[in-house]
Design a protein around this motif. Structure first.
Motif, PDB file in Angstrom:
ATOM      1  N   PHE A 137       9.226 -48.527 -51.010  1.00  9.74           N
ATOM      2  CA  PHE A 137       9.608 -47.750 -52.190  1.00  9.74           C
ATOM      3  C   PHE A 137      11.036 -47.213 -52.062  1.00  9.74           C
ATOM      4  CE2 PHE A 137       9.476 -44.320 -55.288  1.00  9.74           C
ATOM      5  CZ  PHE A 137       8.823 -44.937 -56.337  1.00  9.74           C
ATOM      6  N   SER A 138      11.464 -46.881 -50.845  1.00  9.51           N
ATOM      7  CA  SER A 138      12.841 -46.421 -50.641  1.00  9.51           C
ATOM      8  C   SER A 138      13.833 -47.528 -50.953  1.00  9.51           C
ATOM      9  CB  SER A 138      13.011 -45.939 -49.204  1.00  9.51           C
ATOM     10  OG  SER A 138      12.113 -44.884 -48.916  1.00  9.51           O
ATOM     11  N   LEU A 139      13.528 -48.744 -50.513  1.00 13.83           N
ATOM     12  CA  LEU A 139      14.415 -49.868 -50.835  1.00 13.83           C
ATOM     13  C   LEU A 139      14.433 -50.140 -52.326  1.00 13.83           C
ATOM     14  CD1 LEU A 139      16.233 -52.130 -49.804  1.00 13.83           C
ATOM     15  CD2 LEU A 139      14.190 -53.550 -49.523  1.00 13.83           C
ATOM     16  N   LYS A 140      13.294 -50.011 -52.981  1.00 18.26           N
ATOM     17  CA  LYS A 140      13.244 -50.191 -54.431  1.00 18.26           C
ATOM     18  C   LYS A 140      14.101 -49.150 -55.144  1.00 18.26           C
ATOM     19  CE  LYS A 140       9.968 -50.496 -58.283  1.00 18.26           C
ATOM     20  NZ  LYS A 140      10.739 -49.585 -59.136  1.00 18.26           N
ATOM     21  N   ALA A 141      13.987 -47.895 -54.711  1.00 15.93           N
ATOM     22  CA  ALA A 141      14.787 -46.843 -55.333  1.00 15.93           C
ATOM     23  C   ALA A 141      16.268 -47.053 -55.081  1.00 15.93           C
ATOM     24  CB  ALA A 141      14.341 -45.487 -54.792  1.00 15.93           C
ATOM     25  N   LEU A 142      16.615 -47.480 -53.888  1.00 14.90           N
ATOM     26  CA  LEU A 142      18.026 -47.702 -53.569  1.00 14.90           C
ATOM     27  C   LEU A 142      18.614 -48.849 -54.379  1.00 14.90           C
ATOM     28  CD1 LEU A 142      20.172 -46.587 -51.595  1.00 14.90           C
ATOM     29  CD2 LEU A 142      19.533 -48.422 -50.023  1.00 14.90           C
ATOM     30  N   SER A 143      17.833 -49.893 -54.605  1.00 16.95           N
ATOM     31  CA  SER A 143      18.340 -51.045 -55.359  1.00 16.95           C
ATOM     32  C   SER A 143      18.349 -50.800 -56.866  1.00 16.95           C
ATOM     33  CB  SER A 143      17.496 -52.281 -55.048  1.00 16.95           C
ATOM     34  OG  SER A 143      16.142 -52.060 -55.402  1.00 16.95           O
ATOM     35  N   ASP A 144      17.518 -49.863 -57.323  1.00 16.51           N
ATOM     36  CA  ASP A 144      17.474 -49.584 -58.753  1.00 16.51           C
ATOM     37  C   ASP A 144      18.574 -48.626 -59.203  1.00 16.51           C
ATOM     38  OD1 ASP A 144      15.382 -51.251 -59.325  1.00 16.51           O
ATOM     39  OD2 ASP A 144      13.841 -49.722 -59.055  1.00 16.51           O
ATOM     40  N   ILE A 145      19.185 -47.920 -58.263  1.00 12.63           N
ATOM     41  CA  ILE A 145      20.315 -47.040 -58.616  1.00 12.63           C
ATOM     42  C   ILE A 145      21.545 -47.914 -58.792  1.00 12.63           C
ATOM     43  CG2 ILE A 145      21.719 -45.091 -57.884  1.00 12.63           C
ATOM     44  CD1 ILE A 145      19.375 -44.118 -56.227  1.00 12.63           C
ATOM     45  N   LYS A 146      21.913 -48.188 -60.014  1.00 13.78           N
ATOM     46  CA  LYS A 146      22.986 -49.142 -60.303  1.00 13.78           C
ATOM     47  C   LYS A 146      24.341 -48.454 -60.240  1.00 13.78           C
ATOM     48  CE  LYS A 146      20.115 -52.210 -63.099  1.00 13.78           C
ATOM     49  NZ  LYS A 146      19.942 -52.893 -64.399  1.00 13.78           N
ATOM     50  N   ILE A 147      24.773 -48.218 -59.004  1.00 12.47           N
ATOM     51  CA  ILE A 147      26.103 -47.686 -58.754  1.00 12.47           C
ATOM     52  C   ILE A 147      26.864 -48.746 -57.980  1.00 12.47           C
ATOM     53  CG2 ILE A 147      27.419 -45.848 -57.643  1.00 12.47           C
ATOM     54  CD1 ILE A 147      25.060 -44.002 -58.065  1.00 12.47           C
ATOM     55  N   PRO A 148      28.024 -49.214 -58.456  1.00  7.85           N
ATOM     56  CA  PRO A 148      28.713 -50.342 -57.803  1.00  7.85           C
ATOM     57  C   PRO A 148      29.022 -50.115 -56.341  1.00  7.85           C
ATOM     58  CG  PRO A 148      29.659 -49.888 -59.970  1.00  7.85           C
ATOM     59  CD  PRO A 148      28.699 -48.777 -59.688  1.00  7.85           C
ATOM     60  N   SER A 149      29.316 -48.884 -55.959  1.00  7.05           N
ATOM     61  CA  SER A 149      29.686 -48.625 -54.570  1.00  7.05           C
ATOM     62  C   SER A 149      28.503 -48.751 -53.612  1.00  7.05           C
ATOM     63  CB  SER A 149      30.290 -47.217 -54.455  1.00  7.05           C
ATOM     64  OG  SER A 149      29.372 -46.238 -54.919  1.00  7.05           O
ATOM     65  N   LEU A 150      27.285 -48.867 -54.133  1.00  6.24           N
ATOM     66  CA  LEU A 150      26.096 -48.973 -53.279  1.00  6.24           C
ATOM     67  C   LEU A 150      25.779 -50.398 -52.865  1.00  6.24           C
ATOM     68  CD1 LEU A 150      23.531 -46.481 -54.866  1.00  6.24           C
ATOM     69  CD2 LEU A 150      24.865 -46.183 -52.800  1.00  6.24           C
ATOM     70  N   THR A 151      26.478 -51.363 -53.409  1.00  5.15           N
ATOM     71  CA  THR A 151      26.154 -52.762 -53.111  1.00  5.15           C
ATOM     72  C   THR A 151      26.234 -53.085 -51.623  1.00  5.15           C
ATOM     73  OG1 THR A 151      26.938 -53.383 -55.310  1.00  5.15           O
ATOM     74  CG2 THR A 151      26.696 -55.140 -53.698  1.00  5.15           C
ATOM     75  N   PRO A 152      27.296 -52.703 -50.898  1.00  5.63           N
ATOM     76  CA  PRO A 152      27.308 -52.986 -49.448  1.00  5.63           C
ATOM     77  C   PRO A 152      26.176 -52.304 -48.702  1.00  5.63           C
ATOM     78  CG  PRO A 152      29.503 -52.397 -50.237  1.00  5.63           C
ATOM     79  CD  PRO A 152      28.553 -52.078 -51.335  1.00  5.63           C
ATOM     80  N   ILE A 153      25.831 -51.078 -49.112  1.00  6.58           N
ATOM     81  CA  ILE A 153      24.735 -50.370 -48.449  1.00  6.58           C
ATOM     82  C   ILE A 153      23.406 -51.089 -48.682  1.00  6.58           C
ATOM     83  CG2 ILE A 153      23.492 -48.184 -48.345  1.00  6.58           C
ATOM     84  CD1 ILE A 153      26.033 -46.776 -49.145  1.00  6.58           C
ATOM     85  N   ILE A 154      23.209 -51.558 -49.906  1.00 10.86           N
ATOM     86  CA  ILE A 154      21.961 -52.277 -50.213  1.00 10.86           C
ATOM     87  C   ILE A 154      21.874 -53.567 -49.421  1.00 10.86           C
ATOM     88  CG2 ILE A 154      20.644 -53.364 -52.047  1.00 10.86           C
ATOM     89  CD1 ILE A 154      21.886 -51.401 -53.998  1.00 10.86           C
ATOM     90  N   LEU A 155      23.000 -54.286 -49.336  1.00 10.94           N
ATOM     91  CA  LEU A 155      23.013 -55.530 -48.559  1.00 10.94           C
ATOM     92  C   LEU A 155      22.718 -55.264 -47.091  1.00 10.94           C
ATOM     93  CD1 LEU A 155      25.903 -57.841 -49.832  1.00 10.94           C
ATOM     94  CD2 LEU A 155      23.477 -58.376 -49.623  1.00 10.94           C
ATOM     95  N   LEU A 156      23.304 -54.196 -46.541  1.00 12.16           N
ATOM     96  CA  LEU A 156      23.037 -53.853 -45.149  1.00 12.16           C
ATOM     97  C   LEU A 156      21.576 -53.493 -44.939  1.00 12.16           C
ATOM     98  CD1 LEU A 156      24.172 -53.325 -42.323  1.00 12.16           C
ATOM     99  CD2 LEU A 156      24.681 -50.981 -43.053  1.00 12.16           C
ATOM    100  N   SER A 157      21.000 -52.775 -45.879  1.00 13.75           N
ATOM    101  CA  SER A 157      19.584 -52.414 -45.766  1.00 13.75           C
ATOM    102  C   SER A 157      18.694 -53.635 -45.855  1.00 13.75           C
ATOM    103  CB  SER A 157      19.219 -51.415 -46.861  1.00 13.75           C
ATOM    104  OG  SER A 157      20.032 -50.263 -46.799  1.00 13.75           O
ATOM    105  N   VAL A 158      19.063 -54.573 -46.712  1.00 15.34           N
ATOM    106  CA  VAL A 158      18.277 -55.793 -46.852  1.00 15.34           C
ATOM    107  C   VAL A 158      18.319 -56.620 -45.579  1.00 15.34           C
ATOM    108  CG1 VAL A 158      18.233 -58.006 -48.046  1.00 15.34           C
ATOM    109  CG2 VAL A 158      18.405 -55.914 -49.366  1.00 15.34           C
ATOM    110  N   ARG A 159      19.483 -56.685 -44.944  1.00 19.46           N
ATOM    111  CA  ARG A 159      19.598 -57.458 -43.702  1.00 19.46           C
ATOM    112  C   ARG A 159      18.729 -56.867 -42.592  1.00 19.46           C
ATOM    113  NH1 ARG A 159      23.707 -61.114 -43.908  1.00 19.46           N
ATOM    114  NH2 ARG A 159      25.254 -60.811 -45.570  1.00 19.46           N
ATOM    115  N   LYS A 160      18.564 -55.543 -42.602  1.00 23.33           N
ATOM    116  CA  LYS A 160      17.724 -54.923 -41.582  1.00 23.33           C
ATOM    117  C   LYS A 160      16.242 -55.101 -41.886  1.00 23.33           C
ATOM    118  CE  LYS A 160      21.048 -51.315 -40.226  1.00 23.33           C
ATOM    119  NZ  LYS A 160      21.302 -49.851 -40.156  1.00 23.33           N
ATOM    120  N   LEU A 161      15.887 -54.959 -43.152  1.00 31.43           N
ATOM    121  CA  LEU A 161      14.462 -54.982 -43.511  1.00 31.43           C
ATOM    122  C   LEU A 161      13.926 -56.386 -43.718  1.00 31.43           C
ATOM    123  CD1 LEU A 161      14.305 -51.980 -46.000  1.00 31.43           C
ATOM    124  CD2 LEU A 161      13.653 -52.027 -43.596  1.00 31.43           C
TER     125      LEU A 161
END
Length: 815
Positions: A137-161
């Motif tokens: 659910f945390s990953l879902k919430a992070l990916s649903d927040i459509k802020i352009p500066s969050l894209t690298p953070i989301i990619l990093l989280s995806v690579r870990k999970l």
């Protein structure tokens, strides 16, 4: 005394308030209206205080009130002003509060991006939570927040999970990749593709279900990605969820059409099989062999066999997709023997959802039009019920019209007559009448019976049929008569009586009957002039369509009269001596002043031919069969459903449209099979298995199988022989350990009183147990040495007397 009484009263009042509040909060868990009434009385400041409270229950109540306002679009409270108070609760230990804060963030994160970024750190911390649902659910919430500066953070989280041991988290990773692909496709497409190809190698069916959804949404044309996963996907098809099964079947149909060689149809009735072998036809029901079999590649056969298990599915979408696969890839015999037509019929009858039932009936109608034998044995299942919707009844009747044959025509005809007589809905009567017309096409006897029955219904109806129903009856009679007019002259004369007795009042129906007499004028000329003579007096009272057909009929009769006079004598045609020509001129004179422009145009055209003396040209034009300009009147334009009663969804037609094979027949089958070599699977579930008794439980439960006694005995013997190997482990330092059950572990504890627990007797028993276990179990010498070393380390405080006692005990045990 008074003070004590006042204190007691105040305490009771406070207790009463607390009790009411607790009751309201408790009722909120049950969804009762008392909580709604209680929460509406909260002021803005009270709501803010609850959000800032240290009590999780109060914060939860405040968040419920916030989300209720958010869901109801209540504008009386501006919930954006609570943004900072809500977001700071994201660090709460209560998972329910976290979920509600995430939902609030998804709505207002884009409006206040700077403040929303403050919550990202707390969300990232929960990505390492021990609960997999929290991580997902945390990953879902992070990916649903459509802020352009969050894209690298989301990619990093995806690579870990992406290597998370929980399939729920990895499934959410796939959905996150889909969101990133839609949002930042051009910027990070390569990174997304690398991560997606790793997910396709996952061994968990739950993750593959999400992967297939992403494939359908993002990469529907990248069928080459399925090469190394084709066989594994076919094997786990039955383990996927229903929507993923449907998506996979649709995708593999297109894959087989592109990368697998077309199957061959072999005539097994012929002795020379090699000469009577042709590729599968491009159209479904065009196989020329009476008895045949289908030979296909192993990979295609693997896919077809995996579909047969899905006939036990309860999902209508899965059943329809499997039917489409058999329709696209196999022959009619294979489709019929797969029993999917029976399953499709049963699930159509069983479902109570109107949308699903309509969807399934439309699919059955499409298949039955191509091959009526698929559902012919289930014709009784398509009889309409009184409780059925109008659309459902019409679809069932249309299906019945395709299933009619010599064996069931009497039964279907009897049921259709009941529907027409007792049904009140106009559309159902029309569709039932058209289905009866299909029965009349089987034989001449049924054809005459149909026309007589329809005329009898028209005459016997006391209240009068509606215009649309009359149009339908007349058009059916007109269609049946047009096949062989000479055979049905009595029926045609009966129609003339309907015109004169005014049983048929609808303009379109009367126009159809008049048109029919124009068609038979060349066959039975003597009857037609009386029709014009009887109707000419009421010309002005007829409808515009009837007036056009009456003028056209008089012109046709004049042309036939001209041909008869020309054959009998060489004299020129005398207009003044012809009564038929005078009737035409009278009708043409009335038509010049008609208010309908169609009547005026027709009169102008026909009079130009006769007035100029071009009788030969008029004869060629008017006696041509079924003249398209003014001939054969169409159905009533005012009826919405009369134009096309087969309302099949266009998307469904496109879904069932035949896909051509793209693979040439000269492709080397070995080369095609090589591209589908399975890729190595990635099993992340092993990461969540710790060094515990879980493996032992799996080993002990391995005897529970549904096998025969002999197989069970063999399996038990092999299990016992390898138990030592399975229950032994080696640490990082190279030391070996042996997994024990609870009984073995606690057997080291001596069963003697506490005062004597360190006596020589207990140590003697302990040594005897070790010797007995070593004699019974055939352990490795190296393992025994390690065990002895461990015992020496554990018993380094024992005395020399104990060693002597143990050695004497060992000797006695050997004796």
């Amino acid at each position: 005394m008074v003070d004590s009484i006042s204190q007691i009263a105040s305490a009771l009042e406070s207790a009463k308030a607390i009790t009411l509040e607790a009751a309201a909060v408790a009722s909120s868990k049950l969804g009762e209206s008392s909580y709604t009434h209680y929460s509406k009385n909260l002021s803005t400041q009270q709501l803010r205080n609850l959000l800032n409270s240290r009590n999780s229950r109060e914060v939860k109540d405040a968040m419920k009130r916030i989300l209720s306002i958010l869901a109801s679009n209540d504008t009386s409270v501006d919930i954006e002003e609570f943004f900072s108070d809500v977001v700071k609760n994201i660090s709460s230990d209560d998972i329910k509060i976290k979920r509600m804060v995430y939902l609030y963030l998804l709505r207002y994160a884009e409006k206040d991006q700077n403040l929303a970024l403050l919550s990202v750190n707390a969300i990232q911390k929960t990505l390492a939570d021990s609960n997999p649902d929290v991580r997902a659910f945390s990953l879902k919430a992070l990916s649903d927040i459509k802020i352009p500066s969050l894209t690298p953070i989301i990619l990093l989280s995806v690579r870990k999970l992406i290597v998370d041991p929980s399939p729920t988290v990895r499934s959410e990773v796939a959905c996150t990749l889909m969101k990133l692909y839609r949002w930042k496709r051009n910027e990070i497409e390569e990174d997304i593709m690398d991560l997606y190809t790793d997910l396709m190698c996952d061994s968990d069916p739950k993750v593959i279900s999400s992967v297939l959804v992403v494939f359908k949404e993002c990469f529907p044309d990248r069928l080459e990605l399925l090469h190394g996963h084709y066989r594994y996907f076919c094997q786990i098809l039955k383990k996927l969820d229903s929507w993923a099964q449907s998506y996979l079947v649709e995708t593999l149909i297109r894959y087989c059409k592109r990368y697998i060689v077309k199957p061959m149809v072999v005539d097994i009735s012929s002795k020379d099989v090699s000469s009577n072998c042709v590729p599968l036809p491009d159209k479904y029901n065009q196989i020329i062999f009476p008895v045949y079999e289908l030979r296909m590649e192993k990979d295609l056969e693997l896919f077809i066999n995996s579909l047969k298990v899905l006939r036990f599915s309860t999902s209508p979408v899965v059943i329809v997709s499997c039917c489409n696969a058999f329709f696209q890839l196999t022959t009619p015999n294979d489709f019929r023997n797969s029993r999917f037509p029976e399953v499709l019929t049963n699930i159509t009858v069983a479902t109570s959802n109107l949308g699903v039932k309509t969807f399934l009936l439309q699919s059955i109608l499409l298949y039955s039009k191509m091959d009526s034998t698929l559902f012919q044995q289930f014709n009784r299942e398509f009889l309409p019920f009184p409780s059925d919707n109008v659309t459902v009844v019409c679809l069932k009747l249309q299906i019945l019209s395709t299933l009619i044959n010599d064996t069931n025509v009497e039964f279907i005809l009897r049921e259709l007559k009941k529907i027409i007589k007792h049904q009140k809905n106009e559309k159902i009567i029309i569709v039932a009448s058209q289905t009866m017309a299909s029965c009349g096409k089987l034989s001449v006897t049924l054809e005459s019976h149909m026309m007589k029955w329809f005329i009898k219904v028209i005459e016997s109806d006391k209240n009068g049929l509606t215009n649309n129903v009359l149009d339908c009856f007349v058009n059916i009679i007109r269609e049946l008569v047009s096949y062989n007019p000479r055979r049905h002259l009595k029926i045609i004369l009966k129609l003339a009586d309907l015109l004169t007795t005014n049983h048929v009042r609808a303009d379109n129906a009367r126009a159809g009957i008049i048109w029919l007499f124009g068609e038979i004028a060349g066959i039975e000329y003597k009857v037609c002039p009386d029709i014009v003579r009887n109707l000419i007096n009421g010309f002005v009272d007829e409808g515009p369509k009837s007036r056009r057909q009456l003028i056209l009929l008089s012109a046709k009769l004049a042309s036939y009269e001209y041909d008869q006079n020309k054959e009998s004598s060489n004299e020129s045609y005398n207009v003044d001596d012809s009564r038929i020509m005078r009737m035409f001129q009278y009708l043409a004179y009335l038509g010049k002043f008609d208010d309908d422009y169609g009547v005026r145009d027709m009169v102008r055209y026909l009079t130009s031919l006769f007035d100029s003396g071009k009788y030969e040209i008029a004869t060629l034009l008017l006696q041509a069969p079924k003249l398209d300009i003014w001939d054969k009147p169409a159905l009533n334009e005012d009826a919405d459903f009369a134009e096309d009663t087969e309302d099949i969804d266009h998307d469904l037609i496109a879904y069932h449209s035949y896909i051509p094979w793209d693979v040439s027949d000269n492709v080397n089958s070995s080369e095609v099979l090589d591209i589908r070599e399975g890729l190595p699977l990635k099993d992340y579930n092993k990461f969540k298995k710790s060094f515990s008794s879980e493996n032992y439980v799996e080993t002990s439960n391995s005897f529970v199988h549904n096998n025969t006694p002999e197989e069970l005995h063999n399996e038990t013997t092999s299990t016992l022989s390898t138990s030592a190997t399975r229950n032994s482990f080696t640490s990082n330092t190279g030391k070996k350990y042996k997994l024990q059950s609870l009984d073995e572990f606690f057997s080291d504890v001596p069963a003697v009183p506490q005062a004597k627990k360190y006596s020589s007797l207990s140590k003697k028993k302990k040594i005897i147990r070790v010797v007995e276990s070593s004699s019974e179990e055939e352990t490795d010498p190296s393992e025994e040495g390690d065990d002895e070393e461990d015992e020496e380390e554990d018993d380094d405080e024992t005395s020399e007397d104990d060693s002597e006692t143990s050695s004497s005990g060992l000797e006695s045990s050997e004796d």
